[in-house]
Design a protein around this motif. Sequence first.
Motif, PDB file in Angstrom:
ATOM      1  N   ARG A   1      45.986  43.263  47.552  1.00  0.00           N
ATOM      2  CA  ARG A   1      44.557  42.904  47.529  1.00  0.00           C
ATOM      3  C   ARG A   1      43.737  43.843  48.410  1.00  0.00           C
ATOM      4  NH1 ARG A   1      45.497  36.428  47.639  1.00  0.00           N
ATOM      5  NH2 ARG A   1      45.719  36.196  45.387  1.00  0.00           N
TER       6      ARG A   1
ATOM      7  N   THR B   1      38.476  36.787  42.607  1.00  0.00           N
ATOM      8  CA  THR B   1      39.260  36.352  41.461  1.00  0.00           C
ATOM      9  C   THR B   1      38.924  34.886  41.231  1.00  0.00           C
ATOM     10  OG1 THR B   1      41.051  37.867  41.989  1.00  0.00           O
ATOM     11  CG2 THR B   1      41.592  36.007  40.584  1.00  0.00           C
TER      12      THR B   1
ATOM     13  N   ARG C   1      42.579  34.182  34.903  1.00  0.00           N
ATOM     14  CA  ARG C   1      41.563  34.419  35.920  1.00  0.00           C
ATOM     15  C   ARG C   1      40.667  35.555  35.488  1.00  0.00           C
ATOM     16  NH1 ARG C   1      43.796  33.551  40.162  1.00  0.00           N
ATOM     17  NH2 ARG C   1      45.633  32.680  39.268  1.00  0.00           N
ATOM     18  N   THR C   2      39.469  35.571  36.022  1.00  0.00           N
ATOM     19  CA  THR C   2      38.549  36.665  35.754  1.00  0.00           C
ATOM     20  C   THR C   2      38.364  37.465  37.034  1.00  0.00           C
ATOM     21  OG1 THR C   2      36.600  35.266  36.203  1.00  0.00           O
ATOM     22  CG2 THR C   2      37.335  35.417  33.922  1.00  0.00           C
ATOM     23  N   ILE C   3      38.329  38.787  36.863  1.00  0.00           N
ATOM     24  CA  ILE C   3      38.106  39.703  37.987  1.00  0.00           C
ATOM     25  C   ILE C   3      37.753  41.073  37.436  1.00  0.00           C
ATOM     26  CG2 ILE C   3      40.559  40.291  38.181  1.00  0.00           C
ATOM     27  CD1 ILE C   3      40.009  40.531  41.280  1.00  0.00           C
TER      28      ILE C   3
END
Length: 137
Positions: A22, A34, A55-57
């Motif tokens: 990360r 995230t 998940r969205t990122i």
Amino acid sequence: MNIEVIHSEDKAVFDALVTGVRQHRYDNMGDEETIPLSVVARGEAGELIGGVSGRTIYNNFLIEVVWVEKSARGTGLGRRLMLRAEEEAKKRGCLAAQLDTLSFQAPMFYRKLGFESVGVVPGFPGSPERYFMLKKY
């Protein structure tokens, strides 16, 4: 330096590795949270009968799992769940969705939804083919 092999699950080691990844991502891409995204279907008694979760990122929808109860397969439920999840991902600014699937799972299902294979790990004894798929919005 000492290199060691760990033969059991070690949450502290795993968490430290994730923290390192990360930080590297942040150093190269900047800060972005995230955000989990799941869309599920429940039966009459409230039991889970299917869902999409990921998940969205960084403008991507990373789909981690899609499952539909055996009795509900072939009814269009999987398609409805995927489309609803993608709709939500687009609202979050996602420009693409990514997933991976095994040859005996659902590569054709995803192709019908507009996903393209962008990579394949060929099968070998004891392991089926693995498809990496992408759908651009």
